[in-house]
Design a protein around this motif. Structure first.
Motif, PDB file in Angstrom:
ATOM      1  N   GLY A  88       2.414   2.725  -8.078  1.00 55.70           N
ATOM      2  CA  GLY A  88       1.750   1.552  -7.528  1.00 55.70           C
ATOM      3  C   GLY A  88       2.154   1.288  -6.093  1.00 55.70           C
ATOM      4  O   GLY A  88       1.319   0.945  -5.250  1.00 55.70           O
ATOM      5  N   ALA A  89       3.448   1.453  -5.807  1.00 55.47           N
ATOM      6  CA  ALA A  89       3.924   1.249  -4.440  1.00 55.47           C
ATOM      7  C   ALA A  89       3.335   2.277  -3.493  1.00 55.47           C
ATOM      8  O   ALA A  89       2.936   1.946  -2.363  1.00 55.47           O
ATOM      9  CB  ALA A  89       5.454   1.314  -4.410  1.00 55.47           C
ATOM     10  N   ALA A  90       3.261   3.540  -3.941  1.00 58.17           N
ATOM     11  CA  ALA A  90       2.677   4.587  -3.099  1.00 58.17           C
ATOM     12  C   ALA A  90       1.206   4.288  -2.815  1.00 58.17           C
ATOM     13  O   ALA A  90       0.732   4.445  -1.684  1.00 58.17           O
ATOM     14  CB  ALA A  90       2.818   5.943  -3.783  1.00 58.17           C
ATOM     15  N   THR A  91       0.486   3.835  -3.838  1.00 56.17           N
ATOM     16  CA  THR A  91      -0.930   3.492  -3.654  1.00 56.17           C
ATOM     17  C   THR A  91      -1.078   2.335  -2.674  1.00 56.17           C
ATOM     18  O   THR A  91      -1.938   2.357  -1.785  1.00 56.17           O
ATOM     19  CB  THR A  91      -1.557   3.108  -5.006  1.00 56.17           C
ATOM     20  N   LEU A  92      -0.224   1.313  -2.837  1.00 57.71           N
ATOM     21  CA  LEU A  92      -0.315   0.139  -1.971  1.00 57.71           C
ATOM     22  C   LEU A  92       0.048   0.477  -0.534  1.00 57.71           C
ATOM     23  O   LEU A  92      -0.630   0.037   0.411  1.00 57.71           O
ATOM     24  CB  LEU A  92       0.612  -0.961  -2.500  1.00 57.71           C
ATOM     25  N   VAL A  93       1.105   1.276  -0.343  1.00 59.52           N
ATOM     26  CA  VAL A  93       1.486   1.684   1.008  1.00 59.52           C
ATOM     27  C   VAL A  93       0.380   2.528   1.632  1.00 59.52           C
ATOM     28  O   VAL A  93       0.036   2.362   2.810  1.00 59.52           O
ATOM     29  CB  VAL A  93       2.817   2.470   0.982  1.00 59.52           C
ATOM     30  N   GLY A  94      -0.198   3.434   0.835  1.00 60.80           N
ATOM     31  CA  GLY A  94      -1.267   4.280   1.346  1.00 60.80           C
ATOM     32  C   GLY A  94      -2.476   3.482   1.787  1.00 60.80           C
ATOM     33  O   GLY A  94      -3.004   3.689   2.887  1.00 60.80           O
ATOM     34  N   VAL A  95      -2.911   2.530   0.959  1.00 63.00           N
ATOM     35  CA  VAL A  95      -4.089   1.749   1.329  1.00 63.00           C
ATOM     36  C   VAL A  95      -3.773   0.802   2.480  1.00 63.00           C
ATOM     37  O   VAL A  95      -4.635   0.517   3.330  1.00 63.00           O
ATOM     38  CB  VAL A  95      -4.638   0.980   0.105  1.00 63.00           C
ATOM     39  N   ALA A  96      -2.520   0.307   2.554  1.00 65.86           N
ATOM     40  CA  ALA A  96      -2.131  -0.545   3.681  1.00 65.86           C
ATOM     41  C   ALA A  96      -2.186   0.240   4.991  1.00 65.86           C
ATOM     42  O   ALA A  96      -2.633  -0.278   6.023  1.00 65.86           O
ATOM     43  CB  ALA A  96      -0.729  -1.104   3.455  1.00 65.86           C
ATOM     44  N   MET A  97      -1.745   1.494   4.947  1.00 61.57           N
ATOM     45  CA  MET A  97      -1.817   2.328   6.141  1.00 61.57           C
ATOM     46  C   MET A  97      -3.265   2.623   6.528  1.00 61.57           C
ATOM     47  O   MET A  97      -3.609   2.659   7.717  1.00 61.57           O
ATOM     48  CB  MET A  97      -1.048   3.631   5.911  1.00 61.57           C
ATOM     49  N   LEU A  98      -4.114   2.823   5.534  1.00 62.61           N
ATOM     50  CA  LEU A  98      -5.525   3.070   5.816  1.00 62.61           C
ATOM     51  C   LEU A  98      -6.180   1.849   6.465  1.00 62.61           C
ATOM     52  O   LEU A  98      -6.969   1.979   7.398  1.00 62.61           O
ATOM     53  CB  LEU A  98      -6.262   3.438   4.524  1.00 62.61           C
ATOM     54  N   VAL A  99      -5.833   0.661   5.959  1.00 63.78           N
ATOM     55  CA  VAL A  99      -6.376  -0.567   6.544  1.00 63.78           C
ATOM     56  C   VAL A  99      -5.846  -0.766   7.959  1.00 63.78           C
ATOM     57  O   VAL A  99      -6.598  -1.124   8.872  1.00 63.78           O
ATOM     58  CB  VAL A  99      -6.024  -1.778   5.660  1.00 63.78           C
ATOM     59  N   TYR A 100      -4.547  -0.510   8.140  1.00 62.00           N
ATOM     60  CA  TYR A 100      -3.949  -0.636   9.476  1.00 62.00           C
ATOM     61  C   TYR A 100      -4.598   0.336  10.459  1.00 62.00           C
ATOM     62  O   TYR A 100      -4.931  -0.027  11.596  1.00 62.00           O
ATOM     63  CB  TYR A 100      -2.448  -0.361   9.394  1.00 62.00           C
ATOM     64  N   ARG A 101      -4.797   1.556  10.017  1.00 60.16           N
ATOM     65  CA  ARG A 101      -5.444   2.571  10.862  1.00 60.16           C
ATOM     66  C   ARG A 101      -6.860   2.142  11.222  1.00 60.16           C
ATOM     67  O   ARG A 101      -7.298   2.273  12.371  1.00 60.16           O
ATOM     68  CB  ARG A 101      -5.463   3.904  10.113  1.00 60.16           C
ATOM     69  N   ARG A 102      -7.579   1.625  10.250  1.00 65.91           N
ATOM     70  CA  ARG A 102      -8.962   1.212  10.500  1.00 65.91           C
ATOM     71  C   ARG A 102      -9.029   0.017  11.445  1.00 65.91           C
ATOM     72  O   ARG A 102      -9.973  -0.122  12.221  1.00 65.91           O
ATOM     73  CB  ARG A 102      -9.640   0.880   9.160  1.00 65.91           C
TER      74      ARG A 102
END
Length: 226
Positions: A88-102
């Motif tokens: 869950g943490a990996a998924t959340l960090v991954g999507v947070a990075m995707l949102v930050y990148r976007r």
């Protein structure tokens, strides 16, 4: 159960399934060119190279961990805390990075639609609520709760066409909100870029080779080179 509980736990799941199935069929039938992730890899690769594997692999682990049959309750709780929390943490960090990148990469942000923003809101919400439910069930938050005897049974009953919504009526709030957020995510799924999760590039296996020809030392057609 009250009428509102019947609507939420006996009726809404079938509305979700109907919208998802019909929506996916409609999208594939009438919007094949829109059936894509609209990749932004050309605009930025450094963050994407880390964020995308984190999100996708974490999501696969999360989905696989939603049903753990045939193991003891104690081992299940250990698995939920250890593997579930990490996934869950990996998924959340991954999507947070995707949102930050976007948000911080100009060309990527310029290509972001209102539909994308809504999709990320529902997706992040479902992930966060899922982590809360995992921690609640494992006893990290509260006294612990064995959702396999209620939520899991209710989930299976939907697909057996024998809904047992009463099982959800008295579950902890974290599980009910997470279930509702999950259904909301699947309702909007066919109308977002998330449809790419149900794609497989099988055509690439059978398509003919692409032939590239060089122009160096030769002329194109019969025209005299300028």
């Amino acid at each position: 159960m009250t009428s509102s509980q019947v609507l939420l736990w006996d009726v809404l799941p079938y509305v979700t399934v109907a919208v998802f199935v019909v929506g996916m069929f409609w999208r594939f039938r009438y919007d094949k060119f829109g059936w894509t992730t609209r990749s932004s890899q050309l605009y930025e690769r450094s963050l994407l190279r880390i964020a995308s594997p984190l999100f996708h692999l974490g999501m696969l682990a999360v989905v696989g961990g939603h049903e753990a049959a045939g193991i003891s309750e104690h081992f299940y709780h250990l698995n939920a805390v250890a593997l579930g929390a990490v996934a869950g943490a990996a998924t959340l960090v991954g999507v947070a990075m995707l949102v930050y990148r976007r948000r911080t990469t100009g060309p990527v942000f310029a290509a972001t639609t209102k539909n994308d923003k809504a999709m990320y809101l529902f997706l992040v919400g479902a992930i966060c609520l899922g982590l809360v439910a995992t921690m609640t069930g494992a006893g990290v938050l509260g006294d612990g709760y064995n959702y396999r005897e209620t939520v899991s049974v209710w989930f299976r009953s939907i697909f057996m066409l024998q809904p047992q919504g009463e099982l959800m009526a008295d579950t902890p709030m974290a599980f009910r909100v997470h279930a509702l957020s999950g259904m909301a995510l699947f309702i909007i799924w066919p109308f977002t870029r998330l449809v790419h999760a149900f794609s497989a590039p099988l055509g690439y296996i059978f398509r003919p080779y692409v032939v590239y020809r060089t122009r160096s030392g030769s002329t194109a057609g019969n025209r005299t080179p300028r």
